[in-house]
Write an enzyme that holds these catalytic residues in place. Structure first.
Site, PDB file in Angstrom:
ATOM      1  N   CYS A  79      34.228  30.354  36.921  1.00 35.25           N
ATOM      2  CA  CYS A  79      33.302  29.668  37.831  1.00 35.25           C
ATOM      3  C   CYS A  79      31.936  29.996  37.898  1.00 35.25           C
ATOM      4  O   CYS A  79      30.823  29.086  38.243  1.00 35.25           O
ATOM      5  CB  CYS A  79      33.659  30.144  39.209  1.00 35.25           C
ATOM      6  SG  CYS A  79      34.219  32.368  39.215  1.00 35.25           S
ATOM      7  N   HIS A 280      34.398  34.654  42.911  1.00 35.35           N
ATOM      8  CA  HIS A 280      34.149  33.261  42.569  1.00 35.35           C
ATOM      9  C   HIS A 280      32.559  32.925  43.456  1.00 35.35           C
ATOM     10  O   HIS A 280      32.124  33.973  44.405  1.00 35.35           O
ATOM     11  CB  HIS A 280      35.167  32.861  44.041  1.00 35.35           C
ATOM     12  CG  HIS A 280      34.748  31.088  43.656  1.00 35.35           C
ATOM     13  ND1 HIS A 280      34.726  31.133  43.250  1.00 35.35           N
ATOM     14  CD2 HIS A 280      34.914  30.183  44.696  1.00 35.35           C
ATOM     15  CE1 HIS A 280      34.657  29.627  42.568  1.00 35.35           C
ATOM     16  NE2 HIS A 280      34.720  29.081  44.396  1.00 35.35           N
TER      17      HIS A 280
END
Length: 361
Positions: A79, A280
Site C-alpha cells: 500500500c 495502511h
C-alpha cells in the site's frame, strides 16, 4: 502480434549515442549494465528486507475503474508504494488537467500520462536526487523476480535525464513491465528505487540502524523507510522535521534523521500524536490546484481515496480548521475516525464533515 502475447526482452542498447526513430521527442536509450551478480542480488535483497517478496506484491500499476483517477491495490502489503505513486499521480493531474472536474473525471490518456509523470518523479527526482535513475529490468518479460535466486536476471538500465526516463517509461519494454496488472511492476519499482539511491547510501547515510533497515517489514507491509524514499528521496526512518540527537556529549550522540525539507506531496501520520503508526497508507487530496494547504481560515474540500477499498463512491470531506466539535476536547478521542485524527495533525482542532458518506473508523 497480439498485445497479450508474451514477449522476450533482451535489454536496451548499450549505445547511448543511438536513438529510437520518430519525431516525437524521442530520447536516446539508456545504458544497460551487466546482470546482477550473486553479491549484488544479496545486497539488494538485504535492504529489501526479505529473501522473497510476498505474493501480494506481484502486481503492476493499473487503474481499477472504481474512480477514474485511482490506482488499484489487489491485496494487502504494497500500500505504501501504491499510495505514494497515487499521490504524485494526482499532483501531476493537478498540473495537467484544465479544471477540478477534469481531475475527478479524468480520461484514459491524461491519467496514463500522469502515471508516467509520477513514476518518473519518484525514481529520478526523488530517489535519484534529480541526477539519475536506474531501472532494473529482467532479461525476459516472462521472468518473475520475487526472490533472491530469481533477481539475478535483472539488468540495470541507467537514465541520465528526467526527459530520457519519462520518454522510455512509455515505450516497450518499460511500459509493459511496470503497467501490466498481473506483472511485477511493483517489485521492479521497489528494486529500482533501492538501486537508484544505492544500497550503501541507504545503509550508511539514511538508516538510523544499518543492521535493521528494510523496505518491507512485518507481515509484508511497506516500512516508513520505503515511503520516505519515494516521497523525499531518502530512506529515513522518521517523520519528524529535521534531525534529533539522543544521549549526551559525554556518552556519545545518537542522531535520528527526520524529514529534511517539505516534499512535493505531504505526509500525515498518527505517529506523533499516539507514538505509533498504522500499517495502511491511503491518499487525501484536493482537486483544486489553487487551494493553499496552509490556509487555516477557510473550509477546505478534500477527497479520500483508498486504493485497496474497491471504492465505488467518491468520498468528499469538508474540513473546517479551528472549529472542533463541542463534544470533543482534543479531537483525538477513542472512537474518532483515524482519518479525522490524521487530518487534525495538519489542521488543528478541525471539524470534518463526511458529507453523507459513511465515516471510515
Amino acid at each position: 502480434m497480439d498485445d497479450d502475447e508474451p514477449r522476450r526482452f533482451f535489454g536496451p542498447s548499450r549505445d547511448l549515442g543511438s536513438t529510437i526513430g520518430g519525431g516525437d521527442g524521442a530520447q536516446p536509450p539508456p545504458r544497460l549494465g551487466d546482470p546482477l551478480s550473486a553479491a549484488d542480488a544479496e545486497a539488494l535483497m538485504s535492504i529489501v528486507g526479505q529473501p522473497e517478496l510476498p505474493e501480494s506484491w506481484k502486481q503492476g500499476f493499473f487503474f481499477a475503474g472504481y474512480q477514474s483517477y485511482g490506482l488499484q491495490q489487489v491485496s494487502g502489503g504494497p500500500c505504501g508504494v501504491i499510495a505514494a505513486v497515487q499521490a504524485f499521480l494526482l499532483r501531476a493531474l493537478l498540473q495537467r488537467a484544465p479544471s477540478a472536474a477534469a481531475v475527478l473525471e479524468v480520461d484514459e490518456k491524461l491519467r496514463h500520462e500522469a502515471l508516467l509523470d509520477a513514476l518518473a518523479e519518484v525514481l529520478f527526482r526523488n530517489a535519484g536526487d534529480g541526477k539519475k535513475a536506474v531501472v532494473l529490468v529482467p532479461s525476459s518479460s516472462a521472468a518473475v523476480p520475487l526472490s533472491l535466486s530469481s533477481i539475478r536476471c535483472l539488468q540495470p538500465a541507467l537514465f541520465t535525464s528526467y526527459e530520457q526516463l519519462r520518454y522510455h517509461l512509455n515505450q516497450r519494454p518499460y511500459r509493459d513491465l511496470l503497467l501490466n496488472p498481473s506483472g511485477c511492476g511493483i517489485p521492479l519499482l521497489l528494486y529500482s528505487l533501492v538501486w537508484t539511491r544505492g544500497v550503501e547510501s541507504i545503509r550508511e547515510r539514511d538508516a538510523d540502524d544499518p543492521k535493521t533497515c528494510a523496505m518491507i517489514g512485518a507481515h509484508g507491509y511497506c516500512t516508513q523507510e520505503l515511503v520516505n524514499l519515494m516521497v523525499i528521496g531518502k530512506a529515513y526512518s522518521n517523520v519528524f522535521d529535521g534531525t534529533k540527537r539522543l544521549g549526551s556529549a559525554k556518552d556519545g550522540w545518537c542522531v535520528l534523521q527526520g524529514v529534511p525539507r517539505r516534499g512535493n506531496v505531504g505526509f500525515l501520520s498518527l505517529f506523533e500524536a499516539f507514538k505509533c503508526i498504522e500499517s495502511h497508507y491511503t491518499v487525501l487530496f484536493s482537486p483544486d490546484a489553487g487551494v493553499d494547504p496552509q490556509d487555516a481560515n477557510r473550509a477546505i474540500e478534500l477527497y479520500y481515496f483508498d486504493q485497496l477499498a474497491r471504492q465505488s463512491d467518491q468520498i468528499r470531506l469538508t474540513v473546517l480548521p479551528r472549529q472542533l466539535p463541542s463534544h470533543l476536547s482534543t479531537g483525538f478521542e477513542d472512537g474518532e475516525s483515524m482519518i479525522d485524527r490524521c487530518i487534525r495533525t495538519k489542521w488543528k482542532d478541525a471539524s470534518v464533515d463526511w458529507n453523507g458518506s459513511d465515516v471510515i473508523l
